[in-house]
Write an enzyme that holds these catalytic residues in place. Structure first.
Site, PDB file in Angstrom:
ATOM      1  N   CYS A   1      29.424  37.521  22.222  1.00 51.16           N
ATOM      2  CA  CYS A   1      29.012  38.345  23.363  1.00 51.16           C
ATOM      3  C   CYS A   1      27.767  37.798  24.046  1.00 51.16           C
ATOM      4  CB  CYS A   1      28.775  39.785  22.908  1.00 51.16           C
ATOM      5  SG  CYS A   1      28.236  40.865  24.248  1.00 51.16           S
TER       6      CYS A   1
ATOM      7  N   CYS B   1      30.361  38.093  26.913  1.00 55.99           N
ATOM      8  CA  CYS B   1      30.105  39.127  27.919  1.00 55.99           C
ATOM      9  C   CYS B   1      28.825  38.939  28.723  1.00 55.99           C
ATOM     10  CB  CYS B   1      30.104  40.514  27.286  1.00 55.99           C
ATOM     11  SG  CYS B   1      30.258  40.623  25.526  1.00 55.99           S
TER      12      CYS B   1
ATOM     13  N   LYS C   1      28.956  35.768  31.018  1.00 53.33           N
ATOM     14  CA  LYS C   1      30.052  36.013  31.961  1.00 53.33           C
ATOM     15  C   LYS C   1      29.634  37.028  33.017  1.00 53.33           C
ATOM     16  CE  LYS C   1      32.783  39.199  31.029  1.00 53.33           C
ATOM     17  NZ  LYS C   1      33.686  40.072  30.245  1.00 53.33           N
TER      18      LYS C   1
ATOM     19  N   TYR D   1      42.471  39.220  30.335  1.00 51.31           N
ATOM     20  CA  TYR D   1      41.268  39.570  31.079  1.00 51.31           C
ATOM     21  C   TYR D   1      40.291  38.406  31.187  1.00 51.31           C
ATOM     22  CZ  TYR D   1      38.657  40.296  26.690  1.00 51.31           C
ATOM     23  OH  TYR D   1      38.027  40.126  25.475  1.00 51.31           O
TER      24      TYR D   1
ATOM     25  N   GLU E   1      39.223  37.214  34.784  1.00 52.68           N
ATOM     26  CA  GLU E   1      37.815  37.351  35.153  1.00 52.68           C
ATOM     27  C   GLU E   1      37.251  36.021  35.653  1.00 52.68           C
ATOM     28  OE1 GLU E   1      36.304  40.954  32.188  1.00 52.68           O
ATOM     29  OE2 GLU E   1      36.201  38.875  31.502  1.00 52.68           O
TER      30      GLU E   1
ATOM     31  N   HIS F   1      29.747  63.489  47.401  1.00 52.13           N
ATOM     32  CA  HIS F   1      30.234  62.909  48.648  1.00 52.13           C
ATOM     33  C   HIS F   1      29.084  62.256  49.405  1.00 52.13           C
ATOM     34  CE1 HIS F   1      32.865  62.541  52.134  1.00 52.13           C
ATOM     35  NE2 HIS F   1      31.850  62.971  52.869  1.00 52.13           N
TER      36      HIS F   1
ATOM     37  N   GLU G   1      34.660  60.418  43.959  1.00 51.72           N
ATOM     38  CA  GLU G   1      34.968  61.828  44.223  1.00 51.72           C
ATOM     39  C   GLU G   1      36.471  62.080  44.219  1.00 51.72           C
ATOM     40  OE1 GLU G   1      34.449  63.312  48.430  1.00 51.72           O
ATOM     41  OE2 GLU G   1      33.539  61.319  48.679  1.00 51.72           O
TER      42      GLU G   1
END
Length: 452
Positions: free
Chosen positions: A42, A47, A50, A178, A182, A435, A440
């Protein structure tokens, strides 16, 4: 029998470091061995670097959008890979130092060495030194692998991307998971001509189909040359480039070929099977719900067990191990309803069941919407986002949430709390919308678009 340590951890990644540190905080005498760099996949080659590259790659679109918002950005911006890489590596060294300091501050003895298992209570370091421990925790993670075919030695993996001396002009990324998807977005955003080849019908197999389709189309719109139902037959080195022959006979040349088609647990040569630890067909350590192996004194957490290959999961497994073994409070690992993010471009956040998986289990309602968000619409972009809820007809519980949008990872972390608590569609409906936001829509969709 007197042991040198109460706990010996093999592997200095997220799961191993967390388990070792917390075990020491709870009174255990702990040692940890790491053969490469503290922080594991990681922090060092996964991660963290990346995600920093994701941030860097998104500026190319931001500079274009800035003009639409009235900014005079002057000359065309350019990306300097070596300047970024230097700062990236400095950041990784800083983080590695933090990991070491956390262990030092809790009196964990660190061995900068490979360690293998000799017997149920003994490990052996590179220099031949033998160390005994009441409990051994294996947390050595996994590594990317390239399948064996003609010219496969010319391919690089995600580990190598962060070490390149220069950005390629053209790259082929092979894979549809992924990691491949990615990096296709990252390198495309950094100005590289990216071709992504995947042998399947659509990228991101196992995720919600509607989300997969939207992500793939978004990647293509941004410039990724996505080739599905495509596989590589061989790679030939031609000068400084690589001629790739595909299985349909087509030949194309690239500056680099990156494979992201699978990972393998780092159990080779660990001596585990010799002492009775069971390994699965991919080399993963077989464990029970408490992360215990077939040998009572040996446990394993993280990617090496091939349960859920995510850093936060490895950390949770490490914490559950400490509760179980060090504190005497048997605690099974909870792998249910884990929120996750895929940092493709567009980004994807997901938790729970896909529409397809949920429909196989029970009658469901699907609430979904796709639309152009305000920021993209104003900038003249065609990017679309998706908000989707998969709901049980019988219990009204939200079984799955799938978001394709900027910041989807941030959104799914918050939504994940509600889903983990068992929130119903009506409880989503009773929540007042914020909003104007994209999210939302998660609380304003009143009628299902599909039922099964």
């Amino acid at each position: 029998m007197a042991f040198d340590f109460d706990l010996f951890v093999i592997g200095g990644g997220s799961g191993g470091v967390r388990a070792g540190r917390v075990a020491a905080q709870n009174g255990a005498k702990v040692a940890l061995a790491e053969e490469f760099r503290m922080g594991g996949t990681c922090v060092i080659r996964g991660c963290v670097p990346k995600k920093l590259m994701v941030f860097a790659s998104q500026f190319s679109a931001a500079f274009v959008d800035a003009k639409e918002y009235g900014w005079d950005v002057g000359v065309k911006p350019t990306f300097g890979w070596m300047g970024f890489r230097t700062k990236l590596h400095a950041e990784l060294e800083r983080l590695e130092g933090i990991y070491r300091k956390l262990l030092d501050n809790n009196d964990v003895t660190i061995f900068d060495s490979r360690a293998v298992v000799k017997d149920a209570h003994t490990v052996v370091l590179n220099d031949g030194k033998e160390i005994t421990a009441k409990t051994i925790l294996v947390a050595v993670g996994g590594r990317p692998v390239v399948p064996d075919f003609e010219g496969s030695e010319h391919a690089i993996t995600s580990n190598d991307i962060f070490l390149l001396d220069e950005m390629p002009n053209k790259i082929l990324i092979v894979g549809g998971g992924y990691i491949a998807s990615e990096f296709a977005g990252i390198l495309n955003g950094l100005g590289v001509h990216v071709t992504q080849a995947y042998r399947g019908e659509q990228i991101l197999r196992g995720f919600d189909n509607e989300a997969r389709e939207l992500i793939a189309s978004g990647m293509v719109e941004k410039g990724v040359n996505l080739q599905l139902n495509t596989d590589v037959a061989k790679i030939d080195k031609v000068g400084e480039a690589f001629a790739v022959t595909f299985k349909d006979g087509a030949v194309h040349t690239f500056d680099q070929v990156m494979y992201a088609t699978g990972r393998r647990p780092n159990t080779d040569g660990m001596g585990l099977e010799d002492v009775g630890v069971a390994l699965g067909k991919s080399g993963q350590i077989v464990v029970d719900e408490y992360s215990a192996t077939a040998v009572p004194s040996i446990y394993a957490v993280g990617d090496v067990t091939d349960r859920v290959q995510l850093t936060p999961v490895a950390i949770r497994e490490g914490m559950a191990f400490v509760e179980t073994v060090i504190k005497g409070n048997p605690t099974p690992v909870d792998h249910d309803l884990i929120p996750s993010a895929v940092f493709t471009q567009p980004e994807f956040g997901t938790i729970g069941l896909s529409e397809e998986d949920a429909a196989k289990q029970e009658a469901i309602e699907v609430y979904a919407t796709t639309f152009k968000p305000m920021n993209h619409s104003f900038a003249g972009r065609d990017d679309r986002v998706m908000m989707k809820l998969v709901v049980s007809k019988a219990t009204r519980k939200v079984l799955g949430v799938h978001i394709v949008a900027d910041g989807a990872g941030e959104m799914i972390q918050m939504v994940g709390i509600a889903v983990k608590m068992g929130a119903t569609k009506e409880e989503f409906d009773r929540t007042v919308a914020v909003h104007p936001t994209m999210s939302e829509e998660l609380v304003t969709m009143k009628e299902p678009v599909r039922t099964t």
